[in-house]
Design a protein around this motif. Structure first.
Motif, PDB file in Angstrom:
ATOM      1  N   ALA A  92       0.037   4.524   0.155  1.00 49.64           N
ATOM      2  CA  ALA A  92       0.183   3.132   0.600  1.00 49.64           C
ATOM      3  C   ALA A  92       0.919   2.224  -0.372  1.00 49.64           C
ATOM      4  N   ALA A  93       1.117   2.662  -1.614  1.00 51.72           N
ATOM      5  CA  ALA A  93       1.736   1.781  -2.607  1.00 51.72           C
ATOM      6  C   ALA A  93       3.243   1.669  -2.392  1.00 51.72           C
ATOM      7  N   ASN A  94       3.810   0.529  -2.796  1.00 48.08           N
ATOM      8  CA  ASN A  94       5.266   0.388  -2.791  1.00 48.08           C
ATOM      9  C   ASN A  94       5.837   1.004  -4.066  1.00 48.08           C
ATOM     10  N   GLU A  95       7.145   1.039  -4.169  1.00 48.52           N
ATOM     11  CA  GLU A  95       7.773   1.744  -5.297  1.00 48.52           C
ATOM     12  C   GLU A  95       7.418   1.109  -6.638  1.00 48.52           C
ATOM     13  N   ASP A  96       7.374  -0.210  -6.697  1.00 50.33           N
ATOM     14  CA  ASP A  96       7.006  -0.888  -7.943  1.00 50.33           C
ATOM     15  C   ASP A  96       5.594  -0.507  -8.368  1.00 50.33           C
ATOM     16  N   GLN A  97       4.663  -0.509  -7.438  1.00 42.86           N
ATOM     17  CA  GLN A  97       3.281  -0.129  -7.755  1.00 42.86           C
ATOM     18  C   GLN A  97       3.180   1.326  -8.175  1.00 42.86           C
ATOM     19  N   LYS A  98       3.969   2.189  -7.528  1.00 39.55           N
ATOM     20  CA  LYS A  98       3.949   3.605  -7.911  1.00 39.55           C
ATOM     21  C   LYS A  98       4.459   3.803  -9.330  1.00 39.55           C
ATOM     22  N   GLN A  99       5.444   3.034  -9.718  1.00 33.64           N
ATOM     23  CA  GLN A  99       5.954   3.136 -11.086  1.00 33.64           C
ATOM     24  C   GLN A  99       4.934   2.606 -12.095  1.00 33.64           C
ATOM     25  N   ARG A 100       4.271   1.515 -11.739  1.00 33.65           N
ATOM     26  CA  ARG A 100       3.335   0.887 -12.677  1.00 33.65           C
ATOM     27  C   ARG A 100       1.980   1.592 -12.754  1.00 33.65           C
ATOM     28  N   TYR A 101       1.578   2.270 -11.671  1.00 29.42           N
ATOM     29  CA  TYR A 101       0.244   2.870 -11.648  1.00 29.42           C
ATOM     30  C   TYR A 101       0.251   4.366 -11.343  1.00 29.42           C
ATOM     31  N   LEU A 102       0.925   4.787 -10.287  1.00 30.45           N
ATOM     32  CA  LEU A 102       0.861   6.195  -9.880  1.00 30.45           C
ATOM     33  C   LEU A 102       1.481   7.111 -10.932  1.00 30.45           C
ATOM     34  N   ALA A 103       2.691   6.795 -11.360  1.00 30.14           N
ATOM     35  CA  ALA A 103       3.360   7.649 -12.346  1.00 30.14           C
ATOM     36  C   ALA A 103       2.559   7.741 -13.636  1.00 30.14           C
ATOM     37  N   LEU A 104       1.961   6.631 -14.047  1.00 30.45           N
ATOM     38  CA  LEU A 104       1.155   6.627 -15.275  1.00 30.45           C
ATOM     39  C   LEU A 104      -0.192   7.319 -15.074  1.00 30.45           C
ATOM     40  N   LEU A 174      -6.759  -4.124   0.450  1.00 28.61           N
ATOM     41  CA  LEU A 174      -6.942  -3.362  -0.789  1.00 28.61           C
ATOM     42  C   LEU A 174      -6.093  -3.982  -1.890  1.00 28.61           C
ATOM     43  N   LEU A 175      -6.695  -4.144  -3.057  1.00 28.05           N
ATOM     44  CA  LEU A 175      -5.996  -4.669  -4.223  1.00 28.05           C
ATOM     45  C   LEU A 175      -6.081  -3.669  -5.372  1.00 28.05           C
ATOM     46  N   ILE A 176      -5.021  -3.603  -6.159  1.00 25.74           N
ATOM     47  CA  ILE A 176      -5.058  -2.845  -7.411  1.00 25.74           C
ATOM     48  C   ILE A 176      -5.401  -3.841  -8.509  1.00 25.74           C
ATOM     49  N   ILE A 177      -6.545  -3.645  -9.144  1.00 25.76           N
ATOM     50  CA  ILE A 177      -7.010  -4.598 -10.157  1.00 25.76           C
ATOM     51  C   ILE A 177      -7.065  -3.911 -11.519  1.00 25.76           C
ATOM     52  N   ASP A 178      -6.426  -4.521 -12.505  1.00 27.06           N
ATOM     53  CA  ASP A 178      -6.506  -4.014 -13.871  1.00 27.06           C
ATOM     54  C   ASP A 178      -7.904  -4.281 -14.426  1.00 27.06           C
ATOM     55  N   LEU A 214      -1.238  -6.353  -4.136  1.00 26.00           N
ATOM     56  CA  LEU A 214      -1.764  -6.036  -2.809  1.00 26.00           C
ATOM     57  C   LEU A 214      -1.246  -4.667  -2.412  1.00 26.00           C
ATOM     58  N   LEU A 215      -2.141  -3.767  -2.034  1.00 23.85           N
ATOM     59  CA  LEU A 215      -1.758  -2.413  -1.652  1.00 23.85           C
ATOM     60  C   LEU A 215      -1.465  -2.382  -0.153  1.00 23.85           C
ATOM     61  N   GLY A 216      -0.225  -2.071   0.193  1.00 24.50           N
ATOM     62  CA  GLY A 216       0.146  -2.076   1.607  1.00 24.50           C
ATOM     63  C   GLY A 216       0.186  -3.489   2.159  1.00 24.50           C
ATOM     64  N   GLU A 217      -0.266  -3.621   3.399  1.00 27.38           N
ATOM     65  CA  GLU A 217      -0.238  -4.925   4.069  1.00 27.38           C
ATOM     66  C   GLU A 217      -1.620  -5.580   4.040  1.00 27.38           C
ATOM     67  N   GLU A 218      -1.626  -6.899   4.004  1.00 27.62           N
ATOM     68  CA  GLU A 218      -2.888  -7.628   4.066  1.00 27.62           C
ATOM     69  C   GLU A 218      -3.531  -7.400   5.434  1.00 27.62           C
ATOM     70  N   GLY A 219      -4.828  -7.150   5.426  1.00 33.57           N
ATOM     71  CA  GLY A 219      -5.558  -6.918   6.666  1.00 33.57           C
ATOM     72  C   GLY A 219      -5.525  -5.481   7.161  1.00 33.57           C
ATOM     73  N   LYS A 220      -4.800  -4.604   6.455  1.00 30.68           N
ATOM     74  CA  LYS A 220      -4.705  -3.203   6.868  1.00 30.68           C
ATOM     75  C   LYS A 220      -5.576  -2.290   6.007  1.00 30.68           C
ATOM     76  N   GLY A 221      -6.411  -2.870   5.163  1.00 33.07           N
ATOM     77  CA  GLY A 221      -7.212  -2.069   4.245  1.00 33.07           C
ATOM     78  C   GLY A 221      -8.142  -1.097   4.938  1.00 33.07           C
ATOM     79  N   PHE A 222      -8.753  -1.549   6.025  1.00 35.26           N
ATOM     80  CA  PHE A 222      -9.697  -0.682   6.741  1.00 35.26           C
ATOM     81  C   PHE A 222      -8.961   0.532   7.312  1.00 35.26           C
ATOM     82  N   TYR A 223      -7.758   0.309   7.797  1.00 36.16           N
ATOM     83  CA  TYR A 223      -6.948   1.408   8.322  1.00 36.16           C
ATOM     84  C   TYR A 223      -6.627   2.408   7.210  1.00 36.16           C
TER      85      TYR A 223
END
Length: 375
Positions: A92-104, A174-178, A214-223
């Motif tokens: 669900a993450a966008n490319e920026d989030q994947k670079q900042r969190y997934l790759a690490l 869903l939010l990614i929180i440090d 914000l991970l993905g779209e707002e309001g789509k967390g349950f999905y």
């Protein structure tokens, strides 16, 4: 070959420190770094983000074989990092989030956790009370989470929040929180079993989270949660089936060496037949697990199979440890015997990642009522 690699990793990086981790209530971060060097943390992550680009069958083998060594805690730590927190980033993450969190996360520079359960909301995820109110370029998050695996030593958390408290499940995001954010606190929980797995309660008091987290779209967390629960529940099955095999290994070794009435107790029919029955159940469950994981790897819907396997494998882990401990007699009740720890560890399996009662209801709705869950 892959199983041999896992066995070597366990021998070199888990066995030497495991008893220390059980006493301290957490594994060393060096354990995650070692797992990353073996490529274990990013098996299903694309190569463009540092992963191996493999399918889910490799993940099954990893957790099953690791759990077979009767060290559930470290294996659960990897499970929570790679197949809970990272799974959401991967899908669900966008490319920026994947670079900042997934790759690490693949390299263990960051360790993740998934924070859904609350003191008043477990399986009923739509009843979440943690709120995230948007103010300018930030969300202000307030609430609490509990029973969070990796919660104390995680660097980031994928957190389920209500961005619109008035619309039920449609208001979940869903939010990614440090985890070093101001107002983010953790309290270590003292558990009955799986003591080497860090479990925490998380407090969120006016935590500022950038909107770009914000991970993905707002309001789509349950999905997103419903989609990822297939992998989460299968990953628990991978651990539980591996643990069943490990307990059977311990028991078989013991009954062949333990003598009573002038012969090894492995020759006593009632014990032989009980083990034969247990092994049959394990093998049947394992066969469905492999089939369902193959289907998941092909992108097929396995909600029913994942629910069945979460139910059956966790209940079976409880049964196997109970029946096998009995064969150890008084020794099985002693802490220095691995079967005693397995008995404690097994108890949570029917609770975490959806209780057995919830799994039965999901299966019943699909089988009896004809309800279909597309994800």
């Amino acid at each position: 070959m892959f199983r041999d690699t896992i066995d070597g990793f366990v021998q070199n990086h888990m066995t030497p420190d495991f008893e220390k981790w059980e006493k301290e209530g957490k594994v060393d971060r060096a354990f995650f770094k070692a797992a990353a060097e073996y490529g274990f943390l990013g098996l299903t992550v694309g190569e463009q983000h540092g992963g191996m680009g493999l399918d889910d069958m490799y993940s099954l083998v990893l957790l099953e074989q690791m759990a077979r060594h009767n060290m559930f805690g470290p294996a659960l730590g990897i499970c929570a990092h790679s197949y809970l927190a990272m799974n959401y980033l991967n899908h669900a993450a966008n490319e920026d989030q994947k670079q900042r969190y997934l790759a690490l996360s693949v390299t263990a520079e960051k360790i993740g956790c998934l924070a859904m359960t609350e003191p008043g909301a477990g399986s009923d995820l739509a009843a979440l009370r943690t709120t995230a109110i948007k103010q300018g370029d930030h969300y202000i998050v307030n609430g609490s989470k509990t029973f969070i695996t990796n919660g104390v030593y995680a660097d980031y958390a994928v957190v389920a929040v209500k961005t619109d408290p008035n619309v039920g499940a449609a208001g979940v995001s869903l939010l990614i929180i440090d985890c070093n954010s101001e107002g983010y606190t953790t309290t270590k929980l003292n558990k009955l079993g799986i003591r080497s797995s860090d479990t925490a309660e998380i407090g969120l008091n006016n935590v500022k989270v950038p909107v770009e987290n914000l991970l993905g779209e707002e309001g789509k967390g349950f999905y997103y949660m419903m989609e990822s629960l297939q992998t989460e529940r299968l990953s628990v099955a991978w651990l539980c089936v591996g643990s069943c095999l490990g307990v059977m290994d311990l028991t078989l070794e013991y009954i062949k060496s333990r003598e009573a009435f002038g012969k090894p107790i492995a020759k006593i029919q009632v014990l032989r037949h009980k083990l034969a029955e247990l092994q049959t159940e394990i093998d049947c469950t394992r066969a469905l697990m492999y089939l369902a994981t193959q289907r998941l790897a092909k992108g097929q819907n396995v909600v029913k199979e994942a629910s069945m396997l979460k139910l059956k494998s966790a209940e079976l882990f409880k049964t196997v440890t109970d029946e096998c401990l009995q064969m150890f007699g008084g020794y099985g009740y002693m802490e220095e015997y691995k079967i005693a720890r397995a008995y404690r560890d097994a108890r949570v399996g029917t609770i975490l990642a959806g209780s057995s009662e919830i799994m039965r209801e999901i299966i019943a709705k699909m089988y009896i009522d004809g309800i279909e869950y597309n994800k």
